[in-house]
Design a protein around this motif. Structure first.
Motif, PDB file in Angstrom:
ATOM      1  N   LEU A  21      26.876  14.244  40.353  1.00  0.00           N
ATOM      2  CA  LEU A  21      25.954  13.347  41.045  1.00  0.00           C
ATOM      3  C   LEU A  21      25.129  14.111  42.067  1.00  0.00           C
ATOM      4  CD1 LEU A  21      27.575   9.916  41.911  1.00  0.00           C
ATOM      5  CD2 LEU A  21      25.636  10.422  40.442  1.00  0.00           C
ATOM      6  N   ALA A  22      25.820  14.989  42.791  1.00  0.00           N
ATOM      7  CA  ALA A  22      25.132  15.736  43.836  1.00  0.00           C
ATOM      8  C   ALA A  22      24.059  16.623  43.229  1.00  0.00           C
ATOM      9  CB  ALA A  22      26.133  16.558  44.633  1.00  0.00           C
ATOM     10  N   SER A  23      24.399  17.284  42.107  1.00  0.00           N
ATOM     11  CA  SER A  23      23.396  18.173  41.518  1.00  0.00           C
ATOM     12  C   SER A  23      22.273  17.345  40.900  1.00  0.00           C
ATOM     13  CB  SER A  23      24.044  19.095  40.479  1.00  0.00           C
ATOM     14  OG  SER A  23      24.421  18.340  39.350  1.00  0.00           O
ATOM     15  N   ALA A  24      22.617  16.187  40.302  1.00  0.00           N
ATOM     16  CA  ALA A  24      21.576  15.321  39.741  1.00  0.00           C
ATOM     17  C   ALA A  24      20.635  14.889  40.845  1.00  0.00           C
ATOM     18  CB  ALA A  24      22.213  14.102  39.074  1.00  0.00           C
ATOM     19  N   HIS A  25      21.201  14.512  41.987  1.00  0.00           N
ATOM     20  CA  HIS A  25      20.380  14.094  43.116  1.00  0.00           C
ATOM     21  C   HIS A  25      19.455  15.220  43.548  1.00  0.00           C
ATOM     22  CE1 HIS A  25      19.695  13.159  47.489  1.00  0.00           C
ATOM     23  NE2 HIS A  25      19.263  12.051  46.888  1.00  0.00           N
ATOM     24  N   ALA A  26      19.999  16.428  43.541  1.00  0.00           N
ATOM     25  CA  ALA A  26      19.197  17.573  43.957  1.00  0.00           C
ATOM     26  C   ALA A  26      18.047  17.807  42.987  1.00  0.00           C
ATOM     27  CB  ALA A  26      20.085  18.816  44.039  1.00  0.00           C
ATOM     28  N   HIS A  27      18.331  17.743  41.671  1.00  0.00           N
ATOM     29  CA  HIS A  27      17.283  17.958  40.670  1.00  0.00           C
ATOM     30  C   HIS A  27      16.192  16.911  40.786  1.00  0.00           C
ATOM     31  CE1 HIS A  27      19.905  20.907  39.194  1.00  0.00           C
ATOM     32  NE2 HIS A  27      20.690  20.129  38.428  1.00  0.00           N
ATOM     33  N   VAL A  28      16.621  15.666  40.890  1.00  0.00           N
ATOM     34  CA  VAL A  28      15.654  14.564  40.896  1.00  0.00           C
ATOM     35  C   VAL A  28      14.808  14.618  42.163  1.00  0.00           C
ATOM     36  CG1 VAL A  28      15.411  12.084  40.889  1.00  0.00           C
ATOM     37  CG2 VAL A  28      17.071  13.151  39.419  1.00  0.00           C
ATOM     38  N   THR A  29      15.450  14.993  43.259  1.00  0.00           N
ATOM     39  CA  THR A  29      14.702  15.090  44.502  1.00  0.00           C
ATOM     40  C   THR A  29      13.657  16.200  44.398  1.00  0.00           C
ATOM     41  OG1 THR A  29      16.715  14.430  45.629  1.00  0.00           O
ATOM     42  CG2 THR A  29      14.958  15.301  46.997  1.00  0.00           C
ATOM     43  N   ARG A  30      14.041  17.272  43.763  1.00  0.00           N
ATOM     44  CA  ARG A  30      13.110  18.382  43.576  1.00  0.00           C
ATOM     45  C   ARG A  30      11.907  17.919  42.748  1.00  0.00           C
ATOM     46  NH1 ARG A  30      16.811  22.086  41.638  1.00  0.00           N
ATOM     47  NH2 ARG A  30      15.970  22.163  39.547  1.00  0.00           N
ATOM     48  N   ARG A  60      10.865  14.930  42.342  1.00  0.00           N
ATOM     49  CA  ARG A  60      10.094  13.937  43.085  1.00  0.00           C
ATOM     50  C   ARG A  60       9.146  14.619  44.079  1.00  0.00           C
ATOM     51  NH1 ARG A  60      13.413  10.225  46.923  1.00  0.00           N
ATOM     52  NH2 ARG A  60      13.354  12.148  48.130  1.00  0.00           N
ATOM     53  N   ASP A  61       9.663  15.642  44.732  1.00  0.00           N
ATOM     54  CA  ASP A  61       8.825  16.335  45.711  1.00  0.00           C
ATOM     55  C   ASP A  61       7.632  16.993  45.026  1.00  0.00           C
ATOM     56  OD1 ASP A  61      10.525  15.510  47.599  1.00  0.00           O
ATOM     57  OD2 ASP A  61      11.628  17.404  47.796  1.00  0.00           O
ATOM     58  N   ARG A  62       7.894  17.540  43.824  1.00  0.00           N
ATOM     59  CA  ARG A  62       6.802  18.188  43.100  1.00  0.00           C
ATOM     60  C   ARG A  62       5.747  17.156  42.685  1.00  0.00           C
ATOM     61  NH1 ARG A  62       6.853  23.063  38.826  1.00  0.00           N
ATOM     62  NH2 ARG A  62       5.027  22.390  37.662  1.00  0.00           N
ATOM     63  N   LEU A  63       6.208  15.990  42.223  1.00  0.00           N
ATOM     64  CA  LEU A  63       5.253  14.956  41.810  1.00  0.00           C
ATOM     65  C   LEU A  63       4.478  14.438  43.018  1.00  0.00           C
ATOM     66  CD1 LEU A  63       7.176  12.825  39.163  1.00  0.00           C
ATOM     67  CD2 LEU A  63       5.580  14.711  38.826  1.00  0.00           C
ATOM     68  N   ARG A  64       5.159  14.347  44.133  1.00  0.00           N
ATOM     69  CA  ARG A  64       4.483  13.851  45.332  1.00  0.00           C
ATOM     70  C   ARG A  64       3.382  14.800  45.776  1.00  0.00           C
ATOM     71  NH1 ARG A  64       9.130  11.341  49.298  1.00  0.00           N
ATOM     72  NH2 ARG A  64       9.469   9.419  48.113  1.00  0.00           N
ATOM     73  N   ALA A  65       3.660  16.091  45.542  1.00  0.00           N
ATOM     74  CA  ALA A  65       2.641  17.075  45.898  1.00  0.00           C
ATOM     75  C   ALA A  65       1.433  16.943  44.972  1.00  0.00           C
ATOM     76  CB  ALA A  65       3.229  18.476  45.814  1.00  0.00           C
ATOM     77  N   ALA A  66       1.703  16.569  43.707  1.00  0.00           N
ATOM     78  CA  ALA A  66       0.607  16.484  42.744  1.00  0.00           C
ATOM     79  C   ALA A  66      -0.197  15.202  42.935  1.00  0.00           C
ATOM     80  CB  ALA A  66       1.162  16.548  41.324  1.00  0.00           C
ATOM     81  N   LEU A 100       4.264  15.481  35.608  1.00  0.00           N
ATOM     82  CA  LEU A 100       5.645  15.264  35.176  1.00  0.00           C
ATOM     83  C   LEU A 100       5.981  16.172  34.002  1.00  0.00           C
ATOM     84  CD1 LEU A 100       8.244  13.644  35.442  1.00  0.00           C
ATOM     85  CD2 LEU A 100       7.272  11.918  33.928  1.00  0.00           C
ATOM     86  N   GLY A 101       5.057  16.209  33.031  1.00  0.00           N
ATOM     87  CA  GLY A 101       5.317  17.053  31.862  1.00  0.00           C
ATOM     88  C   GLY A 101       5.416  18.508  32.254  1.00  0.00           C
ATOM     89  N   MET A 102       4.518  18.966  33.130  1.00  0.00           N
ATOM     90  CA  MET A 102       4.522  20.371  33.498  1.00  0.00           C
ATOM     91  C   MET A 102       5.725  20.735  34.346  1.00  0.00           C
ATOM     92  SD  MET A 102       0.488  20.861  34.214  1.00  0.00           S
ATOM     93  CE  MET A 102       0.768  22.257  35.290  1.00  0.00           C
ATOM     94  N   ALA A 103       6.287  19.751  35.036  1.00  0.00           N
ATOM     95  CA  ALA A 103       7.430  20.030  35.897  1.00  0.00           C
ATOM     96  C   ALA A 103       8.697  20.251  35.085  1.00  0.00           C
ATOM     97  CB  ALA A 103       7.638  18.900  36.896  1.00  0.00           C
ATOM     98  N   ILE A 104       8.687  19.795  33.836  1.00  0.00           N
ATOM     99  CA  ILE A 104       9.887  19.941  33.014  1.00  0.00           C
ATOM    100  C   ILE A 104       9.792  21.281  32.274  1.00  0.00           C
ATOM    101  CG2 ILE A 104      11.216  18.957  31.130  1.00  0.00           C
ATOM    102  CD1 ILE A 104      10.005  16.242  31.929  1.00  0.00           C
ATOM    103  N   VAL A 160      12.146  21.244  37.111  1.00  0.00           N
ATOM    104  CA  VAL A 160      13.507  21.042  36.607  1.00  0.00           C
ATOM    105  C   VAL A 160      13.499  21.366  35.125  1.00  0.00           C
ATOM    106  CG1 VAL A 160      14.196  19.302  38.265  1.00  0.00           C
ATOM    107  CG2 VAL A 160      13.045  18.619  36.170  1.00  0.00           C
ATOM    108  N   SER A 161      14.659  21.709  34.637  1.00  0.00           N
ATOM    109  CA  SER A 161      14.760  22.002  33.211  1.00  0.00           C
ATOM    110  C   SER A 161      15.117  20.737  32.451  1.00  0.00           C
ATOM    111  CB  SER A 161      15.830  23.067  32.980  1.00  0.00           C
ATOM    112  OG  SER A 161      17.105  22.494  33.153  1.00  0.00           O
ATOM    113  N   ARG A 162      14.847  20.783  31.140  1.00  0.00           N
ATOM    114  CA  ARG A 162      15.174  19.650  30.269  1.00  0.00           C
ATOM    115  C   ARG A 162      16.662  19.341  30.351  1.00  0.00           C
ATOM    116  NH1 ARG A 162      17.250  19.858  25.291  1.00  0.00           N
ATOM    117  NH2 ARG A 162      16.922  18.102  23.874  1.00  0.00           N
ATOM    118  N   ALA A 163      17.475  20.393  30.351  1.00  0.00           N
ATOM    119  CA  ALA A 163      18.923  20.194  30.374  1.00  0.00           C
ATOM    120  C   ALA A 163      19.362  19.570  31.689  1.00  0.00           C
ATOM    121  CB  ALA A 163      19.631  21.540  30.188  1.00  0.00           C
TER     122      ALA A 163
END
Lengths: 752, 358
Positions: free
Chosen positions: B35-44, B46-52, B90-94, B243-246
């Motif tokens: 959960l903690a790592s998922a939260h970290a990935h998703v937050t990352r 989100r921050d990237r999308l917010r910048a875009a 979103l696509g480019m972030a993956i 973030v990676s697909r995995a």
């Protein structure tokens, strides 16, 4: 921020529950009021129950697919079933054999009224649920119920309806006020029913307005008196606005509290010279006299001596008309030479005991009878049993009911009329002027011719007797003329001639004028007197006599030496109108008792009422104490709960802390008036308060997390959040507001 | 949110959690770490999308929730409001460097009336050299697909697109070609310009987890967008880690397994749906599928907010977006969201009272 528009306190149709209940109550009341005068007590209860059930089902029926027009046939069928049930219950031999005839009748009544009320309530409620306009019919039915219940109270019948009026009279109250209150409450219910506003505040305004109107009515009635009975006996001029003319005398006896009316604060006030009273005491000829036939009581006469008049009627003389003005007789004025006429007519109400001038006094032919008159309606002059010799004020035991009370001593005829034969008419000591005044009549020679013709039938020994002449005239009139309240003479130049030489159909004014003109044509001093004439049987064995407007009368009088002015009335043998009905016996007795200042009911009934009142008071006190104790107990319990919820965070085990600590802070918010709205989530509530109470957000989150499965709750963070929150609250809410909150025992109920 | 999320585990809650899951749960520590790592990935992410995309935090959150809950979103807004930028970012972030397919991270399909189903799914092409038919995948084979103005194409193409969304596969000449597990569609339609369009029928709308109505962004956000000129925002965002697909697929797994969903939410959802169906203003209510799709969305929102449990506020926030496009309302009712909020209020009340019970 979601707004809850569906209040759980509302029923499905969107109507507040309290309104629904009130409406059912109104239906029950309407059913009972309408059934009460028609059926037995069981029927009243059945009608109330039927109306409630019908109204409750009507709401449901309105939501079905039933067509609105079908409600009409449904109602007819329901009423037919009600009638059929009653017929079946009363007519069935087996049922009456099983229950007994009385019970069968009761059961039939209850069935019929219950079913009828059910059908009517069902139909009305169905329609009024679908269309609000039908609420008008609801209101009309309720109003009709109240009105028909109290209608019997009209026309001065203060003792009706018995069931309501009797206990109030027994307790010494005035039923009129009870009916006024009843009417006011009825109006309030009607207003509520009509408005039944969705908006609470608008409804509140309307109710306040209605209460104001009702209060105006009640206080108006208190300060300006009840509506007066309508003018009785038109054309006889017996009644009128006597207050203005008598103001001067009346203020004189107010300190005695006797005959005078209580001060009523009219604009003209005391001390100002009284304005000229409107002269309504003229004797007019009217074609339609029937409007006088109302039964509104105008006065009560208490007899202190028994007296059976030889004339067969009690004559209460109020005015006399002796001056011929070329068309009719009018009230006499003082002549140019200063001679006074009709001095035995008292012009003002007595402020102290006064002898009536020119009255016959006690003689061999007359004896004294004492009466007391209590006026229920204003009169121009005092009247008394013919002939009054002494007038005096009397104590008024109920100034609100009786406008005026006075005592009359009358010299009534003790001998039979036959004894009058042979007496001289007129007074030999009268000057010529007076003789002329009392014998002046129309110049029409037909009067004299007719009078001579009447007299010619007398036996020889009475041929020269003036008294016998007068008798012959009234007997002839009684034999040949027809009494009718409707006639057609008023437009003639001489209405009396039109009557006498025409169709001989008229009412008392015609009769009296005709008799007087005929007598005067023979030189017999005579006049027309007005007042009330009542059959002695109307007393019905009691000593009180109720006079109503229908008793108004005019009659001829002749002056006989040694007898004074003596009533010599025409007794018509042909009459097209029924004589006025005898007064209501109970009302006559009741008003008589009231005028005497006595209790109106037998002592045992009074005792019953008083003991009932005492037990009611006892129970009221017990119930009051019980309610007080209950309130106190509830208050104490509420404070105990409040204190427990406040101290619980310090004592509960840790795993309950997230709930209990949050609850305690929620209570604090509720105490200063901040509560979560219905349908608002805890998080939204916290967000709403975030600006003022930022620490509450963290507290809420910890609480919600603990409740919905967070793996970990940081209790120390929660405690510090709570401490910060309390500090915020102290800083932001003034002390007085928080102190009010501490005192509020119900705050924790609002903490949600 | 000063404390670190998922710091420790309450033993009782962990036991309840385990009873709820169909498969044997991973050990508590492992789940917490996931959960903690998922939260970290998703937050990352989100921050990237917010910048875009500036000033669209709410839309970004909803898009991420849909991505984590394995749903798709329908954006309804005006041209030039940043939806393409959002989808492309979103696509480019993956980062898909590890996969064998080498799928495109992002594809945009502009839907027009003359589009054919094969234009989006791909088709079998005859290979002259090898004398065989070879499948050439269409633009739908990508991690993030932007279906622009989806209501402008014929129902035939819409149906092919929506089938792919529901089944995660396309079928050409009786051969099924599976789409990537991450396959995520952002469809758009213009709410005003509806002349000559084929509005999506209700059952097809049902395949979208959310319908998001975008409003014009705030003044400050608009000023920020202009302040970035002349640097394109996507370039700015590219500087941030993706973030990676995995990692994303792992986050999906962690959300479903690790975020606690109290049973009372099931009741609240079902009762909400029943209330909506019986409301006189609603002609057709929401499907059971909608309720099933909502559960992971609730969990995803909880994760995004750094919680390991679903809270009533998640339901309050998501219900309008979930039910808005699924209800058919009668004439005279203009605001569907208002209807949803009214029916939701008793459920929120119930949840609020639940929390105070011992």
């Amino acid at each position: 921020m979601s707004r809850a528009s569906r209040d759980p306190g509302r029923s499905e149709a969107g109507e507040p529950l309290i309104t629904t209940l009130a409406r059912l109550g109104v239906y029950a009341l309407t059913g009972a009021l309408l059934a009460y005068p028609l059926g037995r007590p069981g029927a009243t209860v059945a009608a109330a129950a039927g109306a409630v059930v019908g109204a409750a089902l009507g709401r449901w029926l309105a939501r079905t697919r039933l067509r609105s027009w079908a409600v009409g046939p449904l109602l007819v069928v329901g009423l037919a079933i009600a009638a059929g049930l009653r017929h079946l219950a009363v007519g069935s031999p087996s049922l009456s054999a099983a229950l007994g005839p009385a019970s069968a009748l009761r059961v039939g009544d209850a069935l019929a009224f219950g079913t009828g009320a059910f059908a009517s309530g069902l139909a009305l409620r169905t329609l009024s649920t679908r269309q609000r306009a039908w609420a008008l019919v609801e209101v009309l039915l309720l109003s009709f119920g109240v009105v028909q219940l109290t209608a019997a109270h009209r026309g001065g019948a203060i003792n009706r309806p018995f069931t309501v009026a009797d206990p109030i009279l027994a307790a010494g109250g005035d039923p009129t006020w009870a009916f006024l209150t009843l009417g006011g409450l009825g109006a309030l219910v009607v207003v509520l029913l009509l408005l039944s506003e969705r908006s609470f505040f608008r409804a509140l305004w309307h109710v306040a307005f209605a209460v104001g109107v009702i209060a105006l009515l009640v206080f108006g009635a208190r300060d300006f008196g009840m509506p007066q009975p309508p003018e009785g006996s038109p054309g006889l001029g017996l009644r009128g606005d006597a207050q203005a003319s008598d103001r001067g005398d009346a203020s004189g006896d107010q300190q005695r509290g006797g005959a005078a009316r209580p001060p009523d604060g009219r604009a003209d006030g005391k001390g100002t010279p009284p304005p000229t009273p409107p002269r309504s005491d003229d004797l007019e000829f009217r074609d339609d006299y029937s409007s006088s036939h109302d039964q509104v009581p105008v006065a009560v006469v208490l007899f202190h001596d028994d007296y059976d008049p030889p004339s067969g009627m009690y004559y209460f003389r109020e005015g006399a008309f002796s001056q011929y003005n070329g068309r009719r007789l009018v009230a006499a004025t003082t002549s140019t030479s200063g001679a006074r006429y009709d001095d035995d007519i008292a012009q003002t109400f007595p402020a102290q005991a006064t002898d009536v001038p020119d009255s016959p006094g006690g003689s061999t032919h007359r004896r004294f009878v004492d009466t007391t008159v209590a006026l229920l309606a204003d009169h121009i002059r005092p009247f008394g049993l013919a002939a009054p010799v002494e007038l005096g004020p009397a104590d008024n035991p109920d100034p609100r009911r009786f406008l005026r009370m006075y005592r009359v001593r009358s010299a009534v005829l003790a001998d039979d009329y036959h004894d009058m034969l042979g007496a001289q008419v007129g007074d030999p000591s009268w000057p010529r002027e007076v003789w002329d005044h009392y014998t002046e009549g129309p110049k029409d020679p037909r009067y004299h011719a007719l009078a001579v013709k009447m007299v010619s039938t007398l036996p020889d020994d009475l041929r020269d007797d003036d008294v016998a002449h007068a008798f012959a005239i009234v007997m002839w009139l009684g034999e040949h003329a027809t009494y009718s309240l409707k006639s057609n003479h008023a437009d003639a130049a001489d209405p009396t001639a039109d009557f006498l030489f025409g169709d001989l159909t008229g009412y008392c004014v015609h009769f009296a004028h005709a008799a007087v003109y005929l007598m005067r044509s023979l030189g017999i001093p005579s006049r027309v007197a007005t007042g009330y004439a009542v059959d002695p049987s109307a007393r019905q064995g009691g000593s009180a006599l109720l006079l109503s407007g229908a008793n108004g009368h005019a009659w001829p009088e002749i002056y006989v030496e040694g007898w004074g002015w003596t009533v010599l009335d025409v007794a018509p043998q042909h009459t097209v109108d029924a004589p006025p009905p005898a007064p209501d016996r109970d009302l006559q007795r009741l008003l008589g008792e009231l005028a005497r200042g006595k209790s109106t009911v037998p002592p045992d009934v009074t005792a019953d009422v008083q003991s009932a009142m005492a037990s009611v008071r006892l129970w009221a006190r017990r119930v009051g104490f019980a309610v007080l104790f209950a309130i106190l107990a509830v208050l104490i319990a509420a404070f105990v709960v409040k204190v427990w919820r406040r101290v619980a965070p310090a004592v509960v085990p840790e795993h309950r802390l997230p709930r209990v600590l949050y609850r305690a802070e929620l209570d604090r918010l509720a105490e200063v008036g901040l509560t979560r709205r219905r349908g608002e989530s805890r998080e939204s509530f916290a967000a709403r308060l975030e600006a003022a109470h930022p620490a509450f957000v963290g507290l809420t989150q910890a609480h919600v997390g603990a409740a919905f499965g967070a793996a970990h709750t940081d209790l120390s963070a929660m405690r510090s959040d709570a401490a910060r929150f309390r500090a915020d609250l102290r800083g932001r809410v003034p002390l007085w507001r928080r102190a009010l909150g501490w005192l509020d025992p119900s705050a924790w109920l609002r903490a949600r | 949110m000063t404390t670190t999320p998922f710091a420790s585990t309450h033993p009782a809650k962990a036991a309840a959690l385990g009873a709820d899951l169909p498969e044997p749960p991973p050990p508590a520590d492992q789940r917490r770490a996931a959960l903690a790592s998922a939260h970290a990935h998703v937050t990352r992410l989100r921050d990237r999308l917010r910048a875009a995309v500036r000033g669209r935090d709410e839309v970004i959150e909803l898009v991420l929730i849909a991505l984590l809950a394995d749903g798709h979103v329908l954006l309804e807004d005006y041209p030039g409001s940043g939806k393409t930028t959002l989808a492309r970012a979103l696509g480019m972030a993956i980062d898909d460097s590890q996969t064998v397919h080498g799928l495109a991270p992002f594809r945009r399909i502009q839907f027009t009336p003359d589009l054919l189903p094969s234009d989006i799914t791909g088709t079998n092409v005859f290979d002259v050299e090898r004398s065989t038919f070879e499948f050439r995948p269409g633009p739908i084979f990508a991690h993030v697909v932007l279906a622009d103005e989806i209501n402008r194409t014929s129902p035939k193409v819409q149906a092919a697109m929506l089938e792919a969304m529901a089944e995660k596969q396309v079928t050409i000449d009786n051969t099924s070609h599976p789409l990537d597990a991450l396959f995520f569609v952002i469809a758009t339609q213009n709410p005003l310009d509806i002349a000559g369009t084929y509005p999506l029928p209700a059952p097809q709308l049902d395949r979208f987890l959310f319908k998001v109505e975008m409003v014009h962004i705030a003044r400050e956000a608009e000023l920020e967008v202009l302040a970035q000129y002349p640097k394109p925002s996507l370039e700015l965002a590219a500087a941030l880690p993706g973030v990676s697909r995995a990692e994303l697929l792992g986050a999906r797994q962690a959300v479903r397994a690790g975020v606690y969903l109290a049973p009372v939410f099931h009741e609240a959802l079902v009762d909400l749906a029943r209330a909506l169906r019986s409301d006189p203003r609603v002609l057709q209510g929401a499907s059971t599928r909608a309720l099933v799709l909502t559960l992971p969305a609730l969990q995803a929102r909880a994760l995004l907010r750094g919680r390991d449990y679903v809270a009533p506020e998640d339901l309050e926030a998501l219900a309008p977006h979930v039910f808005r496009h699924r209800l058919e309302v009668g004439a005279g009712t203009r605001d569907v969201v208002e209807v949803v909020r009214e029916c939701l209020a008793p459920q929120l009340e119930r949840l609020a009272q639940q929390s105070l019970r011992a």
